[in-house]
Every structure is written in C-alpha cells, then in structure tokens.
Design a protein around this motif. Structure first.
Motif, PDB file in Angstrom:
ATOM      1  N   ILE A 406       0.834  -1.209   0.000  1.00 57.28           N
ATOM      2  CA  ILE A 406       0.000   0.000   0.000  1.00 57.28           C
ATOM      3  C   ILE A 406       0.865   1.254   0.000  1.00 57.28           C
ATOM      4  O   ILE A 406       0.581   2.228  -0.714  1.00 57.28           O
ATOM      5  N   ALA A 407       1.965   1.228   0.765  1.00 57.77           N
ATOM      6  CA  ALA A 407       2.867   2.393   0.812  1.00 57.77           C
ATOM      7  C   ALA A 407       3.420   2.707  -0.581  1.00 57.77           C
ATOM      8  O   ALA A 407       3.481   3.880  -0.985  1.00 57.77           O
ATOM      9  N   ILE A 408       3.805   1.666  -1.326  1.00 57.63           N
ATOM     10  CA  ILE A 408       4.338   1.896  -2.682  1.00 57.63           C
ATOM     11  C   ILE A 408       3.236   2.380  -3.616  1.00 57.63           C
ATOM     12  O   ILE A 408       3.432   3.330  -4.388  1.00 57.63           O
ATOM     13  N   HIS A 409       2.060   1.738  -3.558  1.00 56.51           N
ATOM     14  CA  HIS A 409       0.955   2.163  -4.431  1.00 56.51           C
ATOM     15  C   HIS A 409       0.629   3.646  -4.201  1.00 56.51           C
ATOM     16  O   HIS A 409       0.375   4.382  -5.167  1.00 56.51           O
ATOM     17  N   ARG A 410       0.658   4.082  -2.947  1.00 55.31           N
ATOM     18  CA  ARG A 410       0.361   5.493  -2.668  1.00 55.31           C
ATOM     19  C   ARG A 410       1.496   6.396  -3.146  1.00 55.31           C
ATOM     20  O   ARG A 410       1.249   7.483  -3.675  1.00 55.31           O
ATOM     21  N   GLU A 411       2.707   5.940  -2.973  1.00 55.58           N
ATOM     22  CA  GLU A 411       3.877   6.720  -3.409  1.00 55.58           C
ATOM     23  C   GLU A 411       3.831   6.971  -4.920  1.00 55.58           C
ATOM     24  O   GLU A 411       4.140   8.070  -5.390  1.00 55.58           O
ATOM     25  N   ILE A 412       3.428   5.937  -5.698  1.00 45.89           N
ATOM     26  CA  ILE A 412       3.431   6.069  -7.164  1.00 45.89           C
ATOM     27  C   ILE A 412       2.049   6.435  -7.713  1.00 45.89           C
ATOM     28  O   ILE A 412       1.863   6.459  -8.914  1.00 45.89           O
ATOM     29  N   ARG A 413       1.103   6.675  -6.817  1.00 41.52           N
ATOM     30  CA  ARG A 413      -0.260   7.099  -7.176  1.00 41.52           C
ATOM     31  C   ARG A 413      -1.002   6.055  -8.010  1.00 41.52           C
ATOM     32  O   ARG A 413      -1.735   6.379  -8.941  1.00 41.52           O
ATOM     33  N   ASP A 414      -0.820   4.797  -7.651  1.00 42.98           N
ATOM     34  CA  ASP A 414      -1.523   3.702  -8.346  1.00 42.98           C
ATOM     35  C   ASP A 414      -2.833   3.451  -7.587  1.00 42.98           C
ATOM     36  O   ASP A 414      -2.910   2.570  -6.724  1.00 42.98           O
ATOM     37  N   ARG A 415      -3.850   4.216  -7.911  1.00 41.62           N
ATOM     38  CA  ARG A 415      -5.104   4.163  -7.166  1.00 41.62           C
ATOM     39  C   ARG A 415      -5.804   2.813  -7.330  1.00 41.62           C
ATOM     40  O   ARG A 415      -6.383   2.281  -6.377  1.00 41.62           O
ATOM     41  N   ARG A 416      -5.739   2.266  -8.536  1.00 45.17           N
ATOM     42  CA  ARG A 416      -6.441   1.008  -8.787  1.00 45.17           C
ATOM     43  C   ARG A 416      -5.910  -0.090  -7.869  1.00 45.17           C
ATOM     44  O   ARG A 416      -6.679  -0.776  -7.183  1.00 45.17           O
ATOM     45  N   ASN A 417      -4.595  -0.276  -7.837  1.00 44.86           N
ATOM     46  CA  ASN A 417      -4.023  -1.337  -7.007  1.00 44.86           C
ATOM     47  C   ASN A 417      -4.021  -0.974  -5.526  1.00 44.86           C
ATOM     48  O   ASN A 417      -4.027  -1.866  -4.673  1.00 44.86           O
ATOM     49  N   GLU A 418      -4.053   0.314  -5.205  1.00 46.45           N
ATOM     50  CA  GLU A 418      -4.211   0.708  -3.804  1.00 46.45           C
ATOM     51  C   GLU A 418      -5.555   0.207  -3.285  1.00 46.45           C
ATOM     52  O   GLU A 418      -5.643  -0.361  -2.182  1.00 46.45           O
ATOM     53  N   GLY A 419      -6.607   0.394  -4.078  1.00 47.44           N
ATOM     54  CA  GLY A 419      -7.927  -0.068  -3.656  1.00 47.44           C
ATOM     55  C   GLY A 419      -7.971  -1.574  -3.471  1.00 47.44           C
ATOM     56  O   GLY A 419      -8.522  -2.082  -2.482  1.00 47.44           O
ATOM     57  N   VAL A 420      -7.385  -2.309  -4.428  1.00 44.16           N
ATOM     58  CA  VAL A 420      -7.359  -3.780  -4.339  1.00 44.16           C
ATOM     59  C   VAL A 420      -6.624  -4.225  -3.078  1.00 44.16           C
ATOM     60  O   VAL A 420      -7.074  -5.127  -2.355  1.00 44.16           O
ATOM     61  N   THR A 421      -5.501  -3.597  -2.788  1.00 42.94           N
ATOM     62  CA  THR A 421      -4.676  -4.021  -1.645  1.00 42.94           C
ATOM     63  C   THR A 421      -5.325  -3.633  -0.320  1.00 42.94           C
ATOM     64  O   THR A 421      -5.238  -4.378   0.669  1.00 42.94           O
ATOM     65  N   LEU A 422      -6.004  -2.479  -0.284  1.00 45.18           N
ATOM     66  CA  LEU A 422      -6.753  -2.114   0.931  1.00 45.18           C
ATOM     67  C   LEU A 422      -7.828  -3.163   1.217  1.00 45.18           C
ATOM     68  O   LEU A 422      -8.050  -3.543   2.378  1.00 45.18           O
ATOM     69  N   ARG A 423      -8.512  -3.626   0.164  1.00 41.10           N
ATOM     70  CA  ARG A 423      -9.524  -4.666   0.340  1.00 41.10           C
ATOM     71  C   ARG A 423      -8.911  -5.943   0.908  1.00 41.10           C
ATOM     72  O   ARG A 423      -9.453  -6.570   1.817  1.00 41.10           O
ATOM     73  N   ASN A 424      -7.738  -6.329   0.394  1.00 43.53           N
ATOM     74  CA  ASN A 424      -7.090  -7.543   0.882  1.00 43.53           C
ATOM     75  C   ASN A 424      -6.653  -7.395   2.342  1.00 43.53           C
ATOM     76  O   ASN A 424      -6.730  -8.352   3.117  1.00 43.53           O
ATOM     77  N   LEU A 425      -6.212  -6.186   2.710  1.00 43.87           N
ATOM     78  CA  LEU A 425      -5.854  -5.951   4.116  1.00 43.87           C
ATOM     79  C   LEU A 425      -7.101  -5.988   4.997  1.00 43.87           C
ATOM     80  O   LEU A 425      -7.062  -6.516   6.124  1.00 43.87           O
ATOM     81  N   ALA A 426      -8.224  -5.468   4.492  1.00 44.67           N
ATOM     82  CA  ALA A 426      -9.485  -5.537   5.247  1.00 44.67           C
ATOM     83  C   ALA A 426      -9.861  -6.986   5.526  1.00 44.67           C
ATOM     84  O   ALA A 426     -10.339  -7.330   6.619  1.00 44.67           O
ATOM     85  N   ASP A 427      -9.627  -7.870   4.556  1.00 44.09           N
ATOM     86  CA  ASP A 427      -9.944  -9.287   4.741  1.00 44.09           C
ATOM     87  C   ASP A 427      -9.060  -9.908   5.821  1.00 44.09           C
ATOM     88  O   ASP A 427      -9.520 -10.741   6.613  1.00 44.09           O
ATOM     89  N   VAL A 428      -7.790  -9.494   5.861  1.00 38.50           N
ATOM     90  CA  VAL A 428      -6.902  -9.975   6.930  1.00 38.50           C
ATOM     91  C   VAL A 428      -7.422  -9.521   8.291  1.00 38.50           C
ATOM     92  O   VAL A 428      -7.451 -10.299   9.260  1.00 38.50           O
ATOM     93  N   PHE A 429      -7.869  -8.267   8.381  1.00 37.30           N
ATOM     94  CA  PHE A 429      -8.426  -7.778   9.652  1.00 37.30           C
ATOM     95  C   PHE A 429      -9.687  -8.549  10.031  1.00 37.30           C
ATOM     96  O   PHE A 429      -9.920  -8.861  11.198  1.00 37.30           O
ATOM     97  N   ARG A 430     -10.516  -8.889   9.035  1.00 37.02           N
ATOM     98  CA  ARG A 430     -11.719  -9.697   9.309  1.00 37.02           C
ATOM     99  C   ARG A 430     -11.340 -11.048   9.892  1.00 37.02           C
ATOM    100  O   ARG A 430     -11.919 -11.505  10.894  1.00 37.02           O
ATOM    101  N   LEU A 431     -10.352 -11.689   9.284  1.00 39.80           N
ATOM    102  CA  LEU A 431      -9.939 -13.027   9.720  1.00 39.80           C
ATOM    103  C   LEU A 431      -9.290 -13.023  11.099  1.00 39.80           C
ATOM    104  O   LEU A 431      -9.310 -14.043  11.785  1.00 39.80           O
ATOM    105  N   THR A 432      -8.699 -11.888  11.461  1.00 43.65           N
ATOM    106  CA  THR A 432      -8.015 -11.808  12.771  1.00 43.65           C
ATOM    107  C   THR A 432      -8.861 -11.079  13.813  1.00 43.65           C
ATOM    108  O   THR A 432      -8.341 -10.643  14.845  1.00 43.65           O
ATOM    109  N   GLY A 433     -10.184 -10.936  13.530  1.00 42.62           N
ATOM    110  CA  GLY A 433     -11.114 -10.440  14.544  1.00 42.62           C
ATOM    111  C   GLY A 433     -11.142  -8.940  14.728  1.00 42.62           C
ATOM    112  O   GLY A 433     -11.739  -8.458  15.701  1.00 42.62           O
ATOM    113  N   ARG A 434     -10.545  -8.162  13.818  1.00 42.05           N
ATOM    114  CA  ARG A 434     -10.551  -6.697  13.963  1.00 42.05           C
ATOM    115  C   ARG A 434     -11.596  -6.110  13.013  1.00 42.05           C
ATOM    116  O   ARG A 434     -11.282  -5.482  12.003  1.00 42.05           O
ATOM    117  N   LYS A 435     -12.872  -6.334  13.384  1.00 44.02           N
ATOM    118  CA  LYS A 435     -13.961  -6.016  12.462  1.00 44.02           C
ATOM    119  C   LYS A 435     -14.103  -4.520  12.197  1.00 44.02           C
ATOM    120  O   LYS A 435     -14.386  -4.116  11.067  1.00 44.02           O
TER     121      LYS A 435
END
Length: 559
Positions: A406-435
């Motif tokens: 996410i840090a690299i996507h934001r640095e290079i302004r890759d909004r499309r992949n930033e959104g995809v990676t934020l979603r994947n991180l949200a799924d990790v938080f879901r799986l680890t109980g941080r709803k």
C-alpha cells in the motif's frame, strides 16, 4: 616423388592452418606489422568482405532521427559490426576516408541488433555511433541507446542518456527529436513509479510534437500516456486516449502501430470489465505483432491475453500464454517486462494453490523489480506474496506485506491497485477479529474502486462486505451485498469470484430460510470452483456447507 610432395604440402597446410587459428600467434604476427601496414590490411579486409557480399551496403535515405523506412536487408548485415571495426582500423583511429563507411555499418549493425533483441549489443553500437556523429544524429543515437538500457532494466542509465540527447536536440533546434525524447523520459518516470512527473513530461512532449507536426510521435506519446492512465485508475480516460493514438497512427506502414493500438485498447477494456472486447482486441494485436515479426510486442500481447484468461477462469490457457511470454522476454533481454509477466504467473499459481511455485516466482520478481527500479511491479509482487501467506493460513505474515505494498501504491499514485490491496488488508483484519478496522478499510477500498471504475474489484469487495455483514449477524444486508457482487461478477466474467460469492451467498440464504435458492446457488458455485480447482474451496468448502445445512436442519446439498 608425387606422394612425398603431397605429404609435404599437407604438412605445410596443417602448420599454416594452426598458425592462423592460434589466437596468440595470430596476434603476434599482426603486431609485427607497422601501423600503416595494419591499416592497409583492414582496408583490404573491408573491401574483400564487401566484394564477397555483392558490394557495399546502400546508404540510408535520411539522417538518423528522421522518419526512415526500415532498411532493406543486405548481405553485409551479417558482418556489419566487423565491417565498421575494419573501417575504424583502416583509418588508424583518426578521421579518414573510411569514416562514412564506418558510420554506415555501425548504424546497420545497431539496427540489426535491435531487431534481433540483442539489447546490450544494440546499446553498445549506438553509443559507438554517437561518438562519431554530430548534432541531431548524435542525440538520436544516445536516445536509442537509452531505450535499450531501459529494456535491460537499467533505468538510471537510460534516464542519463535520454537527458544528454534532450540537451543536444534543444541546442540543435530539433523539435521532433526533443518531443520524442521527452516522451521517452516520461515513460521512464512512469515505469519507475514517478507518476506526477511522468504526466507533466507527457504534456510537454505532446505540446512539442504537435508544434513540430509529428503525428506519428504524437500517437506514440498518447499510447504511452494511456498506459499511465491505466495505472492511475483512469481507465475511461485511458480508452479515450488510446482511441486518439490509434486515429493518429492508423495507416502507418513498416511498424506495429495498429497492433500497439489494439493491445492498448485491450488493456483499457479489461480494466473496465469489458472482457469480450478486451479479448477480441488482444487476439487481433497478437496477430499483427506475429505478422510483423515484432517479438517484444508479441510477448506483451501474450501477457495481456494471459490476464484476460486468468480473470475469466481459463487457467490452462493463462499459464500457457504467460510461459510463452516469459520465453520471449528472456530471449529479448527485457528484464522489466519479464518481471511483469512473472508476477502474473505467480498470481495464477497462488490462485490454483501452487504455493511453492508462486513463492519462488514472487521472490524472483522482487529481485528483478528492485534491481530495475520497477516500483509498480514490486508492489504487486508484495501483494501476491501476501495472498500466498493468506492461503497458507498465515494472516499475520500477510499483514506487513500488504502495508508495504500500500505504501508503494500510494507513493506512485496507483489508485487502482491501492484499492485492491486495501480490500485484501481488510480481509486480513476480518480473519483476525478486527472487524471495526476491516469495515473502515473496506469502505475506503469500495470508494476507490468506484472512483477509478474498477468493476471487477468492486464486485470482489462487495462480496467481502457481505461476509462482514454475516459476521455481524445481519443476513438481509449480507444478501443484498452478495446479490450486487454476483451481478457484477457475471457482467465482467470473473468466474472464480463468482463461484466464491455464490457459495457464500448460499450459506447466508440458509440463515434467511431460503433452502431451495441456497441449494441452487451452492451447486452452481461449487461446480465453478471445482472446475477451477480453487484450493480454499476444495480444502474446506464442503465441510462449511455441511455444517451450515446441519444448523438449518436440512440435508446437505448433493450434486
């Protein structure tokens, strides 16, 4: 007597052959000649090779850097580099009568090396040409050398050489050369993730090329700008830009302009979720490149098709296309694009559960991307490695990788992949109980998907929202989210995530008491995921379904 003479001649011939083939003895004999004699020997060698090839190669119609048709092949092309060296030594290193022939053969040798994808050789020959050329011809040689340095992944060297070329073009008042070089510098900045400066440079390049009346250069610059828009998440603007580029270059002969335009449009339409159009354009582009013998662009078209095949669930076809592209990229020495193809293959391997192969390839990609300074590919590779960790039930190892991506996507302004990676991180938080944190990120991701018109990612994220509603015991809200996700997956032909969403929706329907609808959705999703050999579903899907049916007090879904 005759036999003795024959034996003697054979012995002499063998001795002479040995002396000629022995490198040290041959060099010693060469050094015994005076410099003037050595120069005359090289002049004789130059003339002898030209005679053996039917004469001297024809001159180029125009200076380097102006629009030239590809030169007709000539028998001397096989020996062009050697002929250039003989011409240099025939003049004993000074400017002499053989200088024009040296320049002629250096240019032919460099162009031949470029056509045959010998990047290092082409770069060296163009640099040698630049040492004896003047003005815009010198600038063009430096720019071409920079282009081959970029293909070899040496972006800093490429930027330096293009910068030198730009200064000469401006000093010489060559607006066409200036615009072309600004476009190449913009592409360099884009490839290394410096998106803001890249967009500025493309704007400068287009203004100069339009003022110079160079429609071919303007079309090429627009095509590269469209590629930047794809990464910045402006897929609709990218499609419009590619259409403008195609209109400018349509009818151009001697190059793969139509193929490049079609491949670019395929990329934009895939980003917009229009897979049928994307595949049609990608196949047409591939045919153009093969007809033109353009190996580099053929490999890029294969990667584009591989991604379409992967996203539409055709795993075998995708793997075959990625493998074919990698062979060509390695053959042509294009390390930057090799990394891009390899990360696509690694993602495909992760999706089918081949975690060992995926991790091996991801680590090779990371080494290539860091060595070549290709930040966008590095970020994507970190995301693929995180997906492997998630598949291995190691979400704690996935989390830091996703933060780094996410840090690299934001640095290079890759909004499309930033959104995809934020979603994947949200799924990790879901799986680890941080709803709560998962909800924050999933809303941010959905907003980005809609901002950049990424329908495929929007569908995947809506399905994740459905799972979060399930976890919060809100089955009606979950049902609405799953329905939206399934509709989008069907629209963009995302078979893998359609199968996953159907199965998740089926289990949620059981909570709503909709057993018949649940059975139909489960059977459709199960069939798709088994066809695709989805590892997560094969490992635990059946168990989850049987447990849900038991809780609902109904028989398990069969067949």
């Amino acid at each position: 007597m005759g036999r003795a003479t024959g034996d003697t001649l054979r012995a002499l011939n063998a001795e002479t052959h040995y002396l000629f083939r022995h490198a040290l003895l041959r060099d010693a004999a060469y050094q015994l000649h005076l410099p003037g004699d050595r120069a005359r020997l090289h002049a004789l060698a130059l003339a002898a090779i030209e005679d053996a090839c039917g004469g001297r190669a024809p001159e180029f119609a125009k200076p380097l850097g102006t629009e030239n048709p590809d030169p007709l092949p000539h028998p001397t092309d096989r020996f062009a580099a050697e002929l250039a060296e003989h011409a240099r030594l025939a003049d004993a290193g000074s400017r002499g009568p053989h200088g024009p022939r040296r320049q002629l053969y250096l240019r032919r040798a460099a162009e031949s090396a470029g056509r045959h994808a010998s990047n290092d050789t082409a770069e060296r020959l163009w640099l040698e040409f630049s040492e004896i050329a003047q003005g815009s011809e010198r600038a063009s040689a430096l720019r071409l050398a920079g282009g081959f340095a970029m293909q070899s992944g040496r972006l800093a060297d490429a930027e330096r050489l293009c910068g030198e070329a730009l200064a000469i073009y401006r000093e010489d008042g060559d607006r066409r050369g200036e615009g072309t070089t600004l476009s190449e510098l913009a592409s360099l900045h884009s490839n290394s993730g410096r998106s803001v400066r890249a967009e500025e440079l493309f704007g400068e390049a287009l203004a100069v090329l339009r003022a110079a009346g160079d429609t071919r250069g303007e079309g090429a610059a627009l095509g590269n700008l469209g590629g930047l828009y794809i990464r910045l998440g402006r897929a609709s603007l990218a499609e419009e830009t590619f259409e403008r580029a195609r209109a400018l270059t349509q009818g151009q002969e001697g190059r793969s302009f139509e193929g490049v335009a079609l491949a670019s449009l395929s990329m934009a339409r895939m980003s917009l979720g229009r897979m049928d159009e994307a595949e049609r354009d990608g196949l047409a582009a591939l045919a153009w490149f093969r007809k033109a013998g353009d190996r580099r662009n053929e490999a890029s078209a294969l990667v584009g098709l591989a991604r379409i095949y992967s996203e539409t669930g055709r795993v075998s076809e995708a793997a075959t296309a990625f493998a074919a592209a990698l062979v060509i990229h390695r053959e042509t020495g294009n390390r930057r694009l090799e990394a891009g193809a390899l990360v696509g293959l690694a993602l495909l391997q992760q999706e089918v559960g081949d975690t060992d192969a995926s991790l091996r390839n991801v680590r090779e990609v990371l080494a290539l991307a860091r060595d070549t300074g290709t930040r966008p590919t590095e970020a994507i590779a970190l995301g693929v490695e995180a997906a492997v960790m998630r598949l291995l039930d190691r979400p704690e190892d996935a989390e830091p990788l996703l933060h780094a991506a996410i840090a690299i996507h934001r640095e290079i302004r890759d909004r499309r992949n930033e959104g995809v990676t934020l979603r994947n991180l949200a799924d990790v938080f879901r799986l680890t109980g941080r709803k709560e944190r998962a909800w924050e990120l999933v809303r941010e991701a959905l907003a980005i998907h809609r901002e950049v018109h990424d329908r495929r990612a929007e569908g995947v994220t809506l399905a994740l929202i459905g799972l979060l509603h399930v976890a919060d015991a809100r089955p009606a809200e979950a049902h609405r989210a799953f329905e939206e996700a399934i509709a989008i997956h069907r629209e963009v032909r995302n078979r893998r995530f359609l199968g996953i969403a159907l199965c998740d929706s089926a289990l949620n329907r059981l909570t709503l008491g909709q057993a018949a609808e649940a059975a139909a959705e489960w059977r459709e999703g199960d069939r798709i995921l088994r066809e695709l050999q989805d590892p997560s579903h094969l490992r635990g899907g059946d168990t989850s379904m049987r447990a849900a049916c038991a809780r609902a007090g109904i028989p398990a879904f069969e067949g």
